[in-house]
Design a protein around this motif. Structure first.
Motif, PDB file in Angstrom:
ATOM      1  N   VAL A 164      19.382  50.067  -0.151  1.00 43.98           N
ATOM      2  CA  VAL A 164      18.688  48.786  -0.223  1.00 43.98           C
ATOM      3  C   VAL A 164      17.555  48.877  -1.238  1.00 43.98           C
ATOM      4  N   ASP A 165      17.477  47.881  -2.111  1.00 40.73           N
ATOM      5  CA  ASP A 165      16.354  47.762  -3.044  1.00 40.73           C
ATOM      6  C   ASP A 165      15.174  47.105  -2.324  1.00 40.73           C
ATOM      7  N   PRO A 166      13.961  47.294  -2.837  1.00 38.05           N
ATOM      8  CA  PRO A 166      12.801  46.646  -2.198  1.00 38.05           C
ATOM      9  C   PRO A 166      13.009  45.127  -2.075  1.00 38.05           C
ATOM     10  N   ASP A 167      12.644  44.589  -0.934  1.00 41.83           N
ATOM     11  CA  ASP A 167      12.741  43.152  -0.644  1.00 41.83           C
ATOM     12  C   ASP A 167      14.167  42.608  -0.686  1.00 41.83           C
ATOM     13  N   GLU A 168      15.159  43.458  -0.465  1.00 40.72           N
ATOM     14  CA  GLU A 168      16.553  43.033  -0.487  1.00 40.72           C
ATOM     15  C   GLU A 168      17.117  43.060   0.927  1.00 40.72           C
TER      16      GLU A 168
ATOM     17  N   ARG B  51      22.672  42.926   3.730  1.00 41.00           N
ATOM     18  CA  ARG B  51      23.968  42.305   3.429  1.00 41.00           C
ATOM     19  C   ARG B  51      24.081  42.040   1.930  1.00 41.00           C
ATOM     20  N   GLU B  52      22.974  41.606   1.321  1.00 39.54           N
ATOM     21  CA  GLU B  52      22.958  41.406  -0.129  1.00 39.54           C
ATOM     22  C   GLU B  52      23.147  42.739  -0.848  1.00 39.54           C
ATOM     23  N   THR B  53      22.609  43.814  -0.288  1.00 39.09           N
ATOM     24  CA  THR B  53      22.818  45.146  -0.869  1.00 39.09           C
ATOM     25  C   THR B  53      24.301  45.454  -0.946  1.00 39.09           C
ATOM     26  N   ALA B  54      25.010  45.258   0.155  1.00 40.82           N
ATOM     27  CA  ALA B  54      26.444  45.535   0.175  1.00 40.82           C
ATOM     28  C   ALA B  54      27.163  44.679  -0.864  1.00 40.82           C
ATOM     29  N   ARG B  55      26.844  43.399  -0.939  1.00 45.11           N
ATOM     30  CA  ARG B  55      27.452  42.485  -1.913  1.00 45.11           C
ATOM     31  C   ARG B  55      27.156  42.959  -3.343  1.00 45.11           C
ATOM     32  N   ARG B  56      25.890  43.299  -3.614  1.00 42.48           N
ATOM     33  CA  ARG B  56      25.477  43.733  -4.955  1.00 42.48           C
ATOM     34  C   ARG B  56      26.180  45.025  -5.349  1.00 42.48           C
ATOM     35  N   GLU B  57      26.218  45.975  -4.430  1.00 37.11           N
ATOM     36  CA  GLU B  57      26.827  47.264  -4.739  1.00 37.11           C
ATOM     37  C   GLU B  57      28.322  47.129  -5.035  1.00 37.11           C
ATOM     38  N   VAL B  58      29.042  46.297  -4.296  1.00 33.46           N
ATOM     39  CA  VAL B  58      30.464  46.071  -4.563  1.00 33.46           C
ATOM     40  C   VAL B  58      30.633  45.452  -5.961  1.00 33.46           C
ATOM     41  N   ARG B  59      29.755  44.535  -6.297  1.00 32.07           N
ATOM     42  CA  ARG B  59      29.798  43.903  -7.625  1.00 32.07           C
ATOM     43  C   ARG B  59      29.495  44.929  -8.722  1.00 32.07           C
ATOM     44  N   GLU B  60      28.449  45.739  -8.527  1.00 31.73           N
ATOM     45  CA  GLU B  60      28.069  46.722  -9.547  1.00 31.73           C
ATOM     46  C   GLU B  60      29.085  47.853  -9.671  1.00 31.73           C
ATOM     47  N   GLU B  61      29.558  48.381  -8.548  1.00 33.51           N
ATOM     48  CA  GLU B  61      30.431  49.552  -8.562  1.00 33.51           C
ATOM     49  C   GLU B  61      31.877  49.232  -8.918  1.00 33.51           C
TER      50      GLU B  61
ATOM     51  N   VAL C 200      33.324  40.302  -6.935  1.00 38.23           N
ATOM     52  CA  VAL C 200      32.417  39.368  -6.278  1.00 38.23           C
ATOM     53  C   VAL C 200      33.086  38.972  -4.967  1.00 38.23           C
ATOM     54  N   LEU C 201      32.501  39.443  -3.861  1.00 34.87           N
ATOM     55  CA  LEU C 201      33.087  39.222  -2.544  1.00 34.87           C
ATOM     56  C   LEU C 201      32.061  38.667  -1.580  1.00 34.87           C
ATOM     57  N   GLU C 202      32.541  37.908  -0.632  1.00 37.55           N
ATOM     58  CA  GLU C 202      31.700  37.551   0.494  1.00 37.55           C
ATOM     59  C   GLU C 202      31.692  38.743   1.441  1.00 37.55           C
ATOM     60  N   VAL C 203      30.546  39.066   1.933  1.00 38.27           N
ATOM     61  CA  VAL C 203      30.431  40.167   2.886  1.00 38.27           C
ATOM     62  C   VAL C 203      30.378  39.553   4.271  1.00 38.27           C
ATOM     63  N   GLY C 204      31.287  39.977   5.111  1.00 40.58           N
ATOM     64  CA  GLY C 204      31.431  39.391   6.437  1.00 40.58           C
ATOM     65  C   GLY C 204      30.488  39.962   7.469  1.00 40.58           C
ATOM     66  N   ARG C 205      30.955  39.951   8.691  1.00 42.97           N
ATOM     67  CA  ARG C 205      30.104  40.292   9.834  1.00 42.97           C
ATOM     68  C   ARG C 205      29.732  41.770   9.855  1.00 42.97           C
ATOM     69  N   LEU C 206      28.634  42.032  10.522  1.00 40.94           N
ATOM     70  CA  LEU C 206      28.175  43.385  10.741  1.00 40.94           C
ATOM     71  C   LEU C 206      29.137  44.083  11.705  1.00 40.94           C
ATOM     72  N   LEU C 207      29.576  45.283  11.331  1.00 43.50           N
ATOM     73  CA  LEU C 207      30.497  46.037  12.174  1.00 43.50           C
ATOM     74  C   LEU C 207      29.806  47.193  12.886  1.00 43.50           C
TER      75      LEU C 207
END
Length: 163
Positions: free
Chosen positions: A50-54, A57-67, A71-78
């Motif tokens: 997680v980046d500061p102030d992130e 869930r946005e971290t997971a979305r960002r990392e999938v996009r960067e790595e 571009v995906l919707e990130v669903g429920r917490l498992l």
């Protein structure tokens, strides 16, 4: 009545905690997408710190996009996994969140994935039996998340205390 302000001395005394967000991305055969980073011996679920102030869930979305360039919707917490601090290594406590990345057509993803070559050397879909490619703690997280997805247990806060 005067507003009470947070006590900076109190907050400075609290332990540090790092956090990460990852996804379980599956194909139609219920295989899990894993990625091989250039900086580790084992494979990982797509995600990162997680980046500061992130929001995590946005971290997971960002990392999938960067790595992976997806571009995906990130669903429920498992699952949520807490790891204790390791003072001898300087590692603070950690909390790791795993989200549902959904089920996707493998051929479609293969055509769309653009690997972040500065951090990753490979990716692939693996059946549950091959999740040993992950670290011990990564495998436990992935298996717990799959159990939640199958309705075998509910999302829960738990700690493995592993490495």
């Amino acid at each position: 009545m005067a507003e009470l302000l947070p006590d900076p001395v109190f907050f400075a005394s609290l332990p540090k905690v790092y956090a990460s967000g990852a996804v379980i991305l599956r194909d139609q055969e219920d295989r899990v997408l894993v990625e091989k980073p250039t900086y580790r011996d084992h494979w990982l679920l797509p995600g990162g710190h997680v980046d500061p102030d992130e929001d995590v869930r946005e971290t997971a979305r960002r990392e999938v996009r960067e790595e992976l360039g997806l571009v995906l919707e990130v669903g429920r917490l498992l699952t949520v996994d807490w790891l204790p601090a390791r003072p001898e290594s300087g590692r603070p406590m950690g909390v790791h969140f795993v989200f549902d990345g959904g089920v996707h057509d493998a051929a479609d993803l293969e055509a769309r994935i653009v690997l972040q070559e500065s951090e990753l050397e490979a990716w692939r879909f693996v059946p549950e039996a091959e999740l040993g490619l992950l670290s011990a703690w990564g495998r436990r997280r992935a298996l717990a998340a799959l159990r939640v997805l199958r309705g075998q247990e509910s999302a829960d806060l738990f700690g493995f205390g592993g490495s």
